[in-house]
Design a protein around this motif. Sequence first.
Motif, short mmCIF file in Angstrom:
data_model
loop_
_atom_site.label_atom_id
_atom_site.label_comp_id
_atom_site.label_asym_id
_atom_site.label_seq_id
_atom_site.Cartn_x
_atom_site.Cartn_y
_atom_site.Cartn_z
N GLU A 99 -1.12 -2.34 -3.59
CA GLU A 99 -0.88 -1.57 -4.81
C GLU A 99 -0.68 -0.09 -4.48
OE1 GLU A 99 -3.00 -0.82 -9.18
OE2 GLU A 99 -4.06 -1.91 -7.60
N LEU A 100 -1.48 0.43 -3.56
CA LEU A 100 -1.37 1.83 -3.16
C LEU A 100 -0.03 2.09 -2.48
CD1 LEU A 100 -2.52 4.66 -2.71
CD2 LEU A 100 -3.72 3.77 -0.68
N ALA A 101 0.39 1.17 -1.62
CA ALA A 101 1.68 1.34 -0.95
C ALA A 101 2.82 1.41 -1.97
CB ALA A 101 1.92 0.18 0.02
N THR A 102 2.78 0.55 -2.97
CA THR A 102 3.81 0.56 -4.02
C THR A 102 3.82 1.89 -4.76
OG1 THR A 102 3.67 -1.85 -4.31
CG2 THR A 102 4.60 -0.56 -6.13
N ALA A 103 2.63 2.41 -5.06
CA ALA A 103 2.53 3.69 -5.77
C ALA A 103 3.12 4.83 -4.94
CB ALA A 103 1.07 3.98 -6.11
N LEU A 104 2.87 4.83 -3.63
CA LEU A 104 3.40 5.87 -2.77
C LEU A 104 4.91 5.73 -2.59
CD1 LEU A 104 0.58 5.86 -0.06
CD2 LEU A 104 1.09 7.76 -1.63
N ILE A 105 5.38 4.51 -2.47
CA ILE A 105 6.82 4.26 -2.29
C ILE A 105 7.61 4.72 -3.50
CG2 ILE A 105 8.56 2.43 -2.12
CD1 ILE A 105 6.46 0.88 -0.39
N THR A 106 7.09 4.48 -4.69
CA THR A 106 7.82 4.82 -5.91
C THR A 106 7.61 6.26 -6.37
OG1 THR A 106 5.97 3.99 -7.28
CG2 THR A 106 7.73 2.43 -6.72
N LEU A 107 6.72 6.99 -5.72
CA LEU A 107 6.41 8.35 -6.16
C LEU A 107 7.64 9.27 -6.19
CD1 LEU A 107 4.26 10.37 -7.04
CD2 LEU A 107 3.72 10.77 -4.63
N PRO A 108 8.51 9.28 -5.18
CA PRO A 108 9.69 10.17 -5.26
C PRO A 108 10.58 9.88 -6.46
CG PRO A 108 9.34 9.41 -3.01
CD PRO A 108 8.42 8.60 -3.88
N ASP A 109 10.83 8.61 -6.76
CA ASP A 109 11.67 8.25 -7.90
C ASP A 109 11.00 8.62 -9.22
OD1 ASP A 109 13.71 7.27 -6.34
OD2 ASP A 109 12.90 5.25 -6.29
N ARG A 110 9.70 8.46 -9.29
CA ARG A 110 8.99 8.80 -10.51
C ARG A 110 9.10 10.28 -10.78
NH1 ARG A 110 3.07 6.57 -10.73
NH2 ARG A 110 3.30 7.44 -12.82
N PHE A 111 9.07 11.11 -9.76
CA PHE A 111 9.19 12.55 -9.95
C PHE A 111 10.60 12.89 -10.46
CE2 PHE A 111 10.68 16.68 -8.44
CZ PHE A 111 9.74 17.50 -9.02
#
Length: 231
Positions: free
Chosen positions: A213-225
Amino acid sequence: MQRTATPNRPGGGRASRIEPLVVRRSLLRDAVFLRLLENVLRGDYRRGQRLRLDGLAEDMGVSRTPVREALVPLETLKLVSVQRYVGVVVSQWSVEQMTERLRIAKRMLDDPPSTGSPSADRFEGFWLQDCATEAGAFVELGAWYLRRRGAVISADWLVAQRAVLDMFFTDDVAIANGIDAVVDRRGRTAMVARACAAAERDELDGCAAALSELATALITLPDRFRVAASA
């Protein structure tokens, strides 16, 4: 952020004697490595820029030797290329290449490839004390989990990514790359806490689930910004 092995860490070695001169040289090399790494990731050294070894040594107030030694892991991480007669060339790395490291790690965690004997080492929460970001904690926990599953080679690969991932998600480096690392930090911190608690209880499945779950959150962080910025 690179740390020397200690007797109570998985894979750590027990040295009977360490020469002070060797320690000082190692610390200097590591300090130069971290500064070079930060300069590359923050964009102080532009992609494609050519750097002179003498110039780097002069800027940092050190001799050429620790700079030359620090460039070895940077080249292994594919962030620079050391070329004869040319000098040091900063690689054309991208944010996507950074998140790809996390994708590879996530695949390893989701389906650990057994390459050796499972470790019996218990996880200790203080191992995370030197982590600057959730990504650094992800590496520490993930490497422990992979060793517990017998995926030794995968664990070693993940440990090698520790410095670059931990620094990439620090606030100043992230913002230099268009990423707001503050977004949902509380949620990511909670994921780290869940993974850590499960690891300390030796609940491997629970630890792996939180890390995925943490890996997914970190991977998607740039797109979320980017989505938030354009809204």
